[in-house]
Scaffold this motif. Structure first.
Motif, short mmCIF file in Angstrom:
data_model
loop_
_atom_site.label_atom_id
_atom_site.label_comp_id
_atom_site.label_asym_id
_atom_site.label_seq_id
_atom_site.Cartn_x
_atom_site.Cartn_y
_atom_site.Cartn_z
N GLY A 1 -5.93 13.80 2.80
CA GLY A 1 -5.58 13.81 4.21
C GLY A 1 -4.74 12.63 4.67
N SER A 2 -4.54 11.60 3.84
CA SER A 2 -3.72 10.44 4.21
C SER A 2 -2.29 10.66 3.72
CB SER A 2 -4.28 9.16 3.60
OG SER A 2 -5.52 8.84 4.17
N LYS A 3 -1.34 10.35 4.59
CA LYS A 3 0.07 10.58 4.29
C LYS A 3 0.64 9.47 3.42
CE LYS A 3 4.45 11.36 6.69
NZ LYS A 3 5.06 11.47 8.03
N PHE A 4 1.37 9.87 2.38
CA PHE A 4 2.09 8.98 1.48
C PHE A 4 3.52 9.49 1.34
CE2 PHE A 4 -2.17 7.91 0.42
CZ PHE A 4 -2.17 6.67 -0.18
N MET A 5 4.41 8.60 1.03
CA MET A 5 5.79 8.96 0.72
C MET A 5 6.20 8.17 -0.52
SD MET A 5 7.30 8.95 4.60
CE MET A 5 8.83 9.81 4.22
N CYS A 6 7.20 8.69 -1.24
CA CYS A 6 7.67 7.97 -2.42
C CYS A 6 9.12 8.30 -2.69
CB CYS A 6 6.81 8.29 -3.64
SG CYS A 6 6.93 9.98 -4.23
N SER A 7 9.73 7.47 -3.53
CA SER A 7 11.11 7.73 -3.96
C SER A 7 11.35 7.06 -5.30
CB SER A 7 12.11 7.19 -2.93
OG SER A 7 12.13 5.78 -2.95
N ASP A 8 12.41 7.53 -5.96
CA ASP A 8 12.91 6.88 -7.17
C ASP A 8 14.10 6.04 -6.72
OD1 ASP A 8 11.37 7.92 -9.41
OD2 ASP A 8 12.24 9.87 -8.93
N SER A 9 13.98 4.74 -6.81
CA SER A 9 15.07 3.86 -6.40
C SER A 9 16.11 3.80 -7.52
CB SER A 9 14.54 2.46 -6.11
OG SER A 9 15.62 1.61 -5.76
N TYR A 10 17.35 4.02 -7.18
CA TYR A 10 18.42 3.90 -8.17
C TYR A 10 18.89 2.45 -8.29
CZ TYR A 10 21.46 4.07 -4.06
OH TYR A 10 22.05 3.83 -2.85
N ILE A 11 18.38 1.60 -7.41
CA ILE A 11 18.69 0.17 -7.46
C ILE A 11 17.50 -0.53 -8.11
CG2 ILE A 11 19.08 -1.91 -6.07
CD1 ILE A 11 20.20 0.00 -3.89
N LYS A 12 17.75 -1.35 -9.10
CA LYS A 12 16.68 -2.14 -9.73
C LYS A 12 16.46 -3.38 -8.87
CE LYS A 12 15.78 0.28 -13.37
NZ LYS A 12 14.56 0.98 -13.53
N HIS A 13 15.33 -3.40 -8.20
CA HIS A 13 14.99 -4.53 -7.34
C HIS A 13 14.33 -5.64 -8.15
CE1 HIS A 13 15.89 -2.09 -3.81
NE2 HIS A 13 15.22 -1.10 -4.40
N GLU A 14 14.33 -6.83 -7.58
CA GLU A 14 13.68 -7.96 -8.23
C GLU A 14 12.18 -7.97 -7.96
OE1 GLU A 14 15.60 -11.73 -7.65
OE2 GLU A 14 17.59 -10.81 -7.79
N TRP A 15 11.71 -7.03 -7.19
CA TRP A 15 10.29 -6.94 -6.87
C TRP A 15 9.71 -5.65 -7.42
CZ3 TRP A 15 10.25 -2.48 -4.17
CH2 TRP A 15 11.37 -2.17 -3.39
N ALA A 16 8.41 -5.63 -7.50
CA ALA A 16 7.67 -4.45 -7.96
C ALA A 16 6.40 -4.33 -7.12
CB ALA A 16 7.33 -4.60 -9.45
N PHE A 17 5.56 -3.40 -7.47
CA PHE A 17 4.27 -3.30 -6.79
C PHE A 17 3.46 -4.57 -7.05
CE2 PHE A 17 5.16 1.28 -7.78
CZ PHE A 17 5.37 1.68 -6.46
N THR A 18 2.60 -4.90 -6.11
CA THR A 18 1.77 -6.08 -6.24
C THR A 18 0.32 -5.75 -5.87
OG1 THR A 18 1.31 -8.29 -5.35
CG2 THR A 18 2.48 -6.79 -3.91
N PRO A 19 -0.65 -6.34 -6.52
CA PRO A 19 -2.04 -6.11 -6.14
C PRO A 19 -2.37 -6.63 -4.73
CG PRO A 19 -1.93 -7.04 -8.34
CD PRO A 19 -0.55 -7.12 -7.76
N GLY A 20 -1.46 -7.46 -4.17
CA GLY A 20 -1.68 -7.95 -2.81
C GLY A 20 -1.70 -6.84 -1.78
N VAL A 21 -1.14 -5.69 -2.13
CA VAL A 21 -1.19 -4.49 -1.28
C VAL A 21 -1.78 -3.39 -2.16
CG1 VAL A 21 0.14 -2.80 0.02
CG2 VAL A 21 0.83 -5.20 0.04
N SER A 22 -2.90 -2.83 -1.72
CA SER A 22 -3.57 -1.83 -2.55
C SER A 22 -4.08 -0.69 -1.69
CB SER A 22 -4.75 -2.48 -3.30
OG SER A 22 -5.66 -3.03 -2.37
N ASN A 23 -4.45 0.38 -2.34
CA ASN A 23 -5.04 1.54 -1.67
C ASN A 23 -6.55 1.43 -1.81
OD1 ASN A 23 -2.58 3.14 -1.02
ND2 ASN A 23 -2.32 2.96 -3.22
#
Length: 182
Positions: free
Chosen positions: A108-130
């Motif tokens: 029931g909780s809304k999520f969105m996602c994408s495949d980034s074609y740009i390689k960012h210098e950041w990634a997912f971090t445990p500082g933000v979690s579900n």
């Protein structure tokens, strides 16, 4: 809303025009109208509820695995579904067929996602979690097993004092999850 009003009027007409002996055909039609009306009411309520959710978690994947992750999560949690998927075309800036943006629900909780074609210098971090509040021991055990497979347990399933059973996991896609037994 107009269709619901029309169905209500039609149902009233059918009901008022039926004979007092309770014609079976008329009763069947009336029951079918009630079922359709209930279905329309439910659809309207779901659409209204979905449109009131202004905030969604957005996951940006950089390895063209947004669809794999989305399907994994939807298959893992009850009451989950894919709502919409928009893909890059052959003339787009990204690999054809990868996800430009997708919307899905996890319990029931809304999520969105994408495949980034740009390689960012950041990634997912445990500082933000579900944060997942599990209702049963079986549920937390299953989620821990599935989410930690090919990932890593940042805090293994244990009693940490504030909870009888808790775990903190980084899954195979790099997304962090906190599991808590209510």
């Amino acid at each position: 809303m107009n269709r619901i009003t029309t169905l209500l009027i039609l149902a009233l007409l059918v009901f008022s025009c039926s004979d007092s002996k309770g014609n079976n055909d008329t009763n069947e039609k009336l029951n079918a109208l009630r079922v359709e009306l209930d279905s329309l009411k439910k659809s309207k309520a779901e659409a209204s509820n979905a449109s009131n959710k202004q905030i969604a978690t957005f996951l940006t994947f950089q390895e063209n695995n947004a669809e794999e992750a989305m399907n994994f999560y939807v298959g893992l949690f009850e009451n989950s579904r894919i709502i919409d998927v928009q893909r890059y075309g052959k003339d787009g800036p990204a690999k054809e067929g990868t996800i430009m943006v997708a919307t899905f629900e996890l319990n029931g909780s809304k999520f969105m996602c994408s495949d980034s074609y740009i390689k960012h210098e950041w990634a997912f971090t445990p500082g933000v979690s579900n944060m997942v509040e599990c209702k049963t021991n079986d549920e937390i055990e299953m989620l821990f097993t599935k989410l930690s497979e090919n990932g890593k347990a940042l805090m293994p399933l244990d009693n940490y004092g504030w909870s009888t059973k808790f775990a903190f996991i980084e899954d195979q896609f790099g997304v962090s999850w906190q599991l808590n037994l209510k």
